[in-house]
Design a protein around this motif. Structure first.
Motif, PDB file in Angstrom:
ATOM      1  N   THR A   1       0.843  -1.194   0.000  1.00  0.00           N
ATOM      2  CA  THR A   1       0.000   0.000   0.000  1.00  0.00           C
ATOM      3  C   THR A   1       0.878   1.243   0.000  1.00  0.00           C
ATOM      4  O   THR A   1       2.026   1.217   0.438  1.00  0.00           O
ATOM      5  CB  THR A   1      -0.923   0.019   1.232  1.00  0.00           C
ATOM      6  N   GLY A   2       0.321   2.317  -0.505  1.00  0.00           N
ATOM      7  CA  GLY A   2       1.062   3.571  -0.544  1.00  0.00           C
ATOM      8  C   GLY A   2       1.190   4.098  -1.958  1.00  0.00           C
ATOM      9  O   GLY A   2       0.413   3.756  -2.852  1.00  0.00           O
ATOM     10  N   ASN A   3       2.185   4.946  -2.158  1.00  0.00           N
ATOM     11  CA  ASN A   3       2.352   5.657  -3.427  1.00  0.00           C
ATOM     12  C   ASN A   3       3.054   4.812  -4.489  1.00  0.00           C
ATOM     13  O   ASN A   3       4.104   4.228  -4.241  1.00  0.00           O
ATOM     14  CB  ASN A   3       3.160   6.943  -3.200  1.00  0.00           C
ATOM     15  N   TRP A   4       2.450   4.796  -5.656  1.00  0.00           N
ATOM     16  CA  TRP A   4       2.984   4.145  -6.842  1.00  0.00           C
ATOM     17  C   TRP A   4       3.065   5.175  -7.964  1.00  0.00           C
ATOM     18  O   TRP A   4       2.395   6.199  -7.923  1.00  0.00           O
ATOM     19  CB  TRP A   4       2.070   3.000  -7.289  1.00  0.00           C
ATOM     20  N   ARG A   5       3.840   4.858  -8.966  1.00  0.00           N
ATOM     21  CA  ARG A   5       3.958   5.720 -10.142  1.00  0.00           C
ATOM     22  C   ARG A   5       4.408   4.853 -11.316  1.00  0.00           C
ATOM     23  O   ARG A   5       5.269   3.993 -11.161  1.00  0.00           O
ATOM     24  CB  ARG A   5       4.989   6.813  -9.868  1.00  0.00           C
ATOM     25  N   VAL A   6       3.804   5.101 -12.483  1.00  0.00           N
ATOM     26  CA  VAL A   6       4.258   4.458 -13.710  1.00  0.00           C
ATOM     27  C   VAL A   6       4.844   5.548 -14.597  1.00  0.00           C
ATOM     28  O   VAL A   6       4.211   6.589 -14.819  1.00  0.00           O
ATOM     29  CB  VAL A   6       3.113   3.753 -14.465  1.00  0.00           C
ATOM     30  N   LEU A   7       6.063   5.319 -15.078  1.00  0.00           N
ATOM     31  CA  LEU A   7       6.697   6.221 -16.030  1.00  0.00           C
ATOM     32  C   LEU A   7       6.818   5.506 -17.360  1.00  0.00           C
ATOM     33  O   LEU A   7       7.118   4.310 -17.406  1.00  0.00           O
ATOM     34  CB  LEU A   7       8.097   6.637 -15.575  1.00  0.00           C
ATOM     35  N   VAL A   8       6.598   6.253 -18.437  1.00  0.00           N
ATOM     36  CA  VAL A   8       6.847   5.762 -19.789  1.00  0.00           C
ATOM     37  C   VAL A   8       8.057   6.536 -20.289  1.00  0.00           C
ATOM     38  O   VAL A   8       8.034   7.770 -20.311  1.00  0.00           O
ATOM     39  CB  VAL A   8       5.634   6.006 -20.715  1.00  0.00           C
ATOM     40  N   VAL A   9       9.109   5.820 -20.664  1.00  0.00           N
ATOM     41  CA  VAL A   9      10.325   6.466 -21.150  1.00  0.00           C
ATOM     42  C   VAL A   9      10.699   5.893 -22.512  1.00  0.00           C
ATOM     43  O   VAL A   9      10.397   4.737 -22.816  1.00  0.00           O
ATOM     44  CB  VAL A   9      11.509   6.320 -20.167  1.00  0.00           C
ATOM     45  N   ASP A  10      11.360   6.731 -23.317  1.00  0.00           N
ATOM     46  CA  ASP A  10      11.855   6.244 -24.603  1.00  0.00           C
ATOM     47  C   ASP A  10      13.259   5.678 -24.434  1.00  0.00           C
ATOM     48  O   ASP A  10      13.794   5.653 -23.319  1.00  0.00           O
ATOM     49  CB  ASP A  10      11.782   7.329 -25.680  1.00  0.00           C
ATOM     50  N   ASN A  11      13.878   5.246 -25.539  1.00  0.00           N
ATOM     51  CA  ASN A  11      15.188   4.605 -25.406  1.00  0.00           C
ATOM     52  C   ASN A  11      16.317   5.594 -25.111  1.00  0.00           C
ATOM     53  O   ASN A  11      17.436   5.183 -24.848  1.00  0.00           O
ATOM     54  CB  ASN A  11      15.514   3.730 -26.618  1.00  0.00           C
ATOM     55  N   GLN A  12      16.031   6.903 -25.097  1.00  0.00           N
ATOM     56  CA  GLN A  12      17.001   7.900 -24.636  1.00  0.00           C
ATOM     57  C   GLN A  12      16.703   8.334 -23.196  1.00  0.00           C
ATOM     58  O   GLN A  12      17.239   9.325 -22.729  1.00  0.00           O
ATOM     59  CB  GLN A  12      16.999   9.138 -25.552  1.00  0.00           C
ATOM     60  N   GLN A  13      15.819   7.604 -22.528  1.00  0.00           N
ATOM     61  CA  GLN A  13      15.414   7.858 -21.150  1.00  0.00           C
ATOM     62  C   GLN A  13      14.632   9.162 -20.973  1.00  0.00           C
ATOM     63  O   GLN A  13      14.547   9.704 -19.871  1.00  0.00           O
ATOM     64  CB  GLN A  13      16.609   7.828 -20.177  1.00  0.00           C
ATOM     65  N   ASN A  14      14.046   9.690 -22.050  1.00  0.00           N
ATOM     66  CA  ASN A  14      13.154  10.841 -21.935  1.00  0.00           C
ATOM     67  C   ASN A  14      11.820  10.360 -21.384  1.00  0.00           C
ATOM     68  O   ASN A  14      11.288   9.345 -21.839  1.00  0.00           O
ATOM     69  CB  ASN A  14      12.922  11.503 -23.299  1.00  0.00           C
ATOM     70  N   ILE A  15      11.281  11.080 -20.433  1.00  0.00           N
ATOM     71  CA  ILE A  15       9.989  10.709 -19.861  1.00  0.00           C
ATOM     72  C   ILE A  15       8.888  11.171 -20.804  1.00  0.00           C
ATOM     73  O   ILE A  15       8.751  12.357 -21.100  1.00  0.00           O
ATOM     74  CB  ILE A  15       9.812  11.320 -18.460  1.00  0.00           C
ATOM     75  N   LEU A  16       8.101  10.213 -21.296  1.00  0.00           N
ATOM     76  CA  LEU A  16       7.007  10.498 -22.218  1.00  0.00           C
ATOM     77  C   LEU A  16       5.683  10.663 -21.497  1.00  0.00           C
ATOM     78  O   LEU A  16       4.811  11.396 -21.956  1.00  0.00           O
ATOM     79  CB  LEU A  16       6.894   9.384 -23.261  1.00  0.00           C
ATOM     80  N   ALA A  17       5.499   9.941 -20.393  1.00  0.00           N
ATOM     81  CA  ALA A  17       4.259  10.029 -19.623  1.00  0.00           C
ATOM     82  C   ALA A  17       4.528   9.544 -18.208  1.00  0.00           C
ATOM     83  O   ALA A  17       5.464   8.790 -17.969  1.00  0.00           O
ATOM     84  CB  ALA A  17       3.156   9.180 -20.258  1.00  0.00           C
ATOM     85  N   GLU A  18       3.688  10.003 -17.302  1.00  0.00           N
ATOM     86  CA  GLU A  18       3.748   9.512 -15.937  1.00  0.00           C
ATOM     87  C   GLU A  18       2.346   9.496 -15.357  1.00  0.00           C
ATOM     88  O   GLU A  18       1.495  10.301 -15.730  1.00  0.00           O
ATOM     89  CB  GLU A  18       4.664  10.358 -15.061  1.00  0.00           C
ATOM     90  N   HIS A  19       2.129   8.551 -14.461  1.00  0.00           N
ATOM     91  CA  HIS A  19       0.833   8.442 -13.793  1.00  0.00           C
ATOM     92  C   HIS A  19       1.054   8.012 -12.351  1.00  0.00           C
ATOM     93  O   HIS A  19       1.426   6.865 -12.093  1.00  0.00           O
ATOM     94  CB  HIS A  19      -0.060   7.426 -14.504  1.00  0.00           C
ATOM     95  N   PRO A  20       0.834   8.917 -11.398  1.00  0.00           N
ATOM     96  CA  PRO A  20       0.924   8.530  -9.985  1.00  0.00           C
ATOM     97  C   PRO A  20      -0.406   7.939  -9.521  1.00  0.00           C
ATOM     98  O   PRO A  20      -1.476   8.320 -10.005  1.00  0.00           O
ATOM     99  CB  PRO A  20       1.207   9.861  -9.286  1.00  0.00           C
ATOM    100  N   PHE A  21      -0.335   6.984  -8.604  1.00  0.00           N
ATOM    101  CA  PHE A  21      -1.556   6.454  -8.005  1.00  0.00           C
ATOM    102  C   PHE A  21      -1.227   5.910  -6.630  1.00  0.00           C
ATOM    103  O   PHE A  21      -0.077   5.709  -6.276  1.00  0.00           O
ATOM    104  CB  PHE A  21      -2.220   5.393  -8.895  1.00  0.00           C
ATOM    105  N   GLU A  22      -2.259   5.702  -5.836  1.00  0.00           N
ATOM    106  CA  GLU A  22      -2.103   5.178  -4.485  1.00  0.00           C
ATOM    107  C   GLU A  22      -2.809   3.843  -4.379  1.00  0.00           C
ATOM    108  O   GLU A  22      -3.903   3.654  -4.911  1.00  0.00           O
ATOM    109  CB  GLU A  22      -2.700   6.149  -3.459  1.00  0.00           C
ATOM    110  N   VAL A  23      -2.197   2.930  -3.679  1.00  0.00           N
ATOM    111  CA  VAL A  23      -2.799   1.620  -3.406  1.00  0.00           C
ATOM    112  C   VAL A  23      -3.236   1.605  -1.948  1.00  0.00           C
ATOM    113  O   VAL A  23      -2.461   1.972  -1.061  1.00  0.00           O
ATOM    114  CB  VAL A  23      -1.801   0.475  -3.690  1.00  0.00           C
ATOM    115  N   VAL A  24      -4.492   1.219  -1.724  1.00  0.00           N
ATOM    116  CA  VAL A  24      -5.027   1.110  -0.366  1.00  0.00           C
ATOM    117  C   VAL A  24      -5.564  -0.295  -0.172  1.00  0.00           C
ATOM    118  O   VAL A  24      -5.958  -0.961  -1.125  1.00  0.00           O
ATOM    119  CB  VAL A  24      -6.130   2.166  -0.083  1.00  0.00           C
TER     120      VAL A  24
END
Length: 138
Positions: A110-133
């Motif tokens: 439980t607690g804070n999670w985050r998904v990052l989408v990165v390209d092959n140069q490690q540029n962040i394309l998207a992010e989505h934070p969420f919490e698990v309870v």
């Protein structure tokens, strides 16, 4: 290289995690990115916003539609409490490509999670934070 990426992303997360429910961010090449309980026929079945409930295990998926990056690669990076839990390599096959990765989340994660989408140069394309309870806390 992988270790440097993990350190760089972890440092970035530590700087910008003051608000656990910060607005999702997207690069122009990301047409859609969303957390969902499942993907069927190449589409998310629902949209999970920022709270996921475990009973006792939650299966979640992160769906991403990429445009304008044919024959490239991206990664979905799953973080729990700023610790990298999973790294999923995904190949983009055409100019409009839908893909996803999934994660089983145990009831004690439980607690804070985050998904990052990165390209092959490690540029962040998207992010989505969420919490698990836990199931009884919703």
């Amino acid at each position: 290289m992988r270790h440097c990426l993990t350190i760089a992303i972890t440092a970035w997360l530590l700087l910008f995690t003051g608000n656990a429910f910060a607005q999702d961010t997207f690069d122009d090449s990301v047409a859609r990115a969303q957390l969902t309980s499942a993907v069927e026929n190449h589409e998310p079945v629902d949209k999970l916003e920022h709270v996921v409930v475990t009973e006792p295990v939650a299966q979640v998926a992160f769906f991403t539609e990429i445009v304008g990056r044919p024959d490239s690669k991206i990664q979905h990076l799953w973080f729990y409490q700023n610790k990298l839990m999973a790294e999923v390599n995904l190949t983009i096959g055409s100019g409009r490509w839908r893909t996803y990765s999934s994660k089983k989340i145990r009831h004690d994660w439980t607690g804070n999670w985050r998904v990052l989408v990165v390209d092959n140069q490690q540029n962040i394309l998207a992010e989505h934070p969420f919490e698990v309870v836990a199931g009884s806390q919703q």
